[in-house]
Write an enzyme that holds these catalytic residues in place. Sequence first.
Site, PDB file in Angstrom:
ATOM      1  CG  ASN A 110      24.732  -9.187  73.243  1.00  0.00           C
ATOM      2  OD1 ASN A 110      24.967  -8.235  73.030  1.00  0.00           O
ATOM      3  ND2 ASN A 110      23.490  -9.738  73.178  1.00  0.00           N
ATOM      4  CB  THR A 155      43.999   5.760 120.077  1.00  0.00           C
ATOM      5  OG1 THR A 155      44.100   6.303 121.296  1.00  0.00           O
ATOM      6  CG2 THR A 155      44.865   4.402 119.900  1.00  0.00           C
ATOM      7  CG  HIS A 156      40.355   8.356 120.543  1.00  0.00           C
ATOM      8  ND1 HIS A 156      39.075   8.221 120.223  1.00  0.00           N
ATOM      9  CD2 HIS A 156      40.786   7.662 121.201  1.00  0.00           C
ATOM     10  CE1 HIS A 156      38.830   7.048 120.804  1.00  0.00           C
ATOM     11  NE2 HIS A 156      39.830   6.649 121.440  1.00  0.00           N
ATOM     12  CB  SER A 277      51.262  29.229  97.608  1.00  0.00           C
ATOM     13  OG  SER A 277      50.392  30.782  97.403  1.00  0.00           O
ATOM     14  CE  LYS A 283      50.619  26.690 102.339  1.00  0.00           C
ATOM     15  NZ  LYS A 283      49.156  27.261 101.779  1.00  0.00           N
ATOM     16  CG  ASN A 285      50.747  23.960  99.362  1.00  0.00           C
ATOM     17  OD1 ASN A 285      50.733  24.378 100.488  1.00  0.00           O
ATOM     18  ND2 ASN A 285      50.233  25.131  98.434  1.00  0.00           N
ATOM     19  CD  GLU A 290      46.479  19.290  99.796  1.00  0.00           C
ATOM     20  OE1 GLU A 290      45.424  20.071  99.977  1.00  0.00           O
ATOM     21  OE2 GLU A 290      47.532  19.633  99.667  1.00  0.00           O
TER      22      GLU A 290
END
Length: 457
Positions: A110, A155-156, A277, A283, A285, A290
């Site tokens: 332990n 922003t947003h 791809s 492509k 990527n 990701e």
Amino acid sequence: MDKMWAGRFEKALDKQADDFNSSIHFDKKMYKEDIKGSIEHALMLSSVGIITKEEYLQIADGLNSILDDLNSGALAFDENAEDIHMFNEAELTKRIGDTGKKLHTARSRNDQVALDLRLYMRNQTNDIIALLKELIKVTRDKAEENQNAIMPGYTHLQRAQPVTFAHHLLAYCMMLMRDVTRLEDALTRMNYSPLGSCALAGTTYPTDRDMVAKNLGFDGVCMNSIDGVSDRDYCIELESAFSTIMMHLSRFSEEIILWSSWEFKFVELDDSYTTGSSIMPQKKNPDMAELVRGKTGRVYGDLMATLTMLKGIPLAYNKDMQEDKEAIFDATETVIKCLGVFIPMIKTMTPIKENMYQAAGKGFINATDLADYLTKKGMPFRSAYKIVGTIVGECIKKNITLDQMTLEEYKAHSEIFENDLYGEISLETCVAKRISKGSTGYASVKEQLEYVTEFLK
Ligand code: ARG
């Protein structure tokens, strides 16, 4: 293999139960820490006279030979062993005979496992701190190279005010610096040795816990033996800090993914950190970014697993606690792997300044500065804000930008407008005029670069 504890039982453990119970397939990661802890434990036993000096030397030699053989691959882990602690002890006895059986005096698995995990996580945490510092450095260097690259600040996710790419990157440096201090802070709290807590109540032997703690680089010993074997707070603190690191990397990833899309094209990722791809020939990527974003959830899950595992168990050790390791190992490895690809991905990323600048020219991101222009000439800010809002509305109808309005058109809104307004709303001026501390202004960004450099020293 006969269990060490078989004496008390009449039947052997069921095979399926044995596999279920065994932890060697993951706790073998801690073999170095287990051996190091055992050698220091044996040294202490000899120094207080529980074993002889010769016995200590025999044990240390035996353990070091196991270490060498595990390092070189000459010795393989016995996957049938219950855990790394049982494996090392059995192997020691195989090598040096009965003296090996003295090692476990005044100790329990332990406190042994509690010690091993602290030692292991201390090393891993220091490795992560080093990686974070490397990421801070490459991000800072990228910022330094791009002090004049003007981009829209958002922003947003709506264009808001012009900022420099340097300023934006430095925001990540600040986050990552807090991540470093969070880990350093956790290290100071966890750096106490549980060894000598034994099963839970301490021991009748005259052990010297402080000696072992000192030799293993701890700041002291856990002061309560029940707490010593039960505490996994540091796992939660580390997993929580790891989760925050992942959250930061995930936000950064998300931006990189957006920035490398054709809709933005603010950056070009190096070929070595992107993939193609199988069907679409055009492509490229951002898979690394990701995956980092995707792996964030695993680390949150590891934190949640540990919190939940601990919440209902009575003191002291319960087998539930064996689950601490797979969670924290997974979290640790995930953070290390993510940082490992993130650092070179940032280092080799090429900003496309023209596109950033072009995007900054649209979206009326100099509207605040136009309002400030009126305010500085005496108009109350709220009135200026309203006038500029009306002007923006007019521009949208005419499909032009603020710098394309004529002075005459401006004067129709307020007599205060003069020819100097055009200088005031150029993107360069908008950035240069930000003089407040911490702002996107050129001088402020220099100060931030210096601040990061100081941190890394
Ligand atoms: N493999 C165990 C763990 O990881 C070691 C401690 C076992 N202690 C015990 N009393 N069964 O937690």
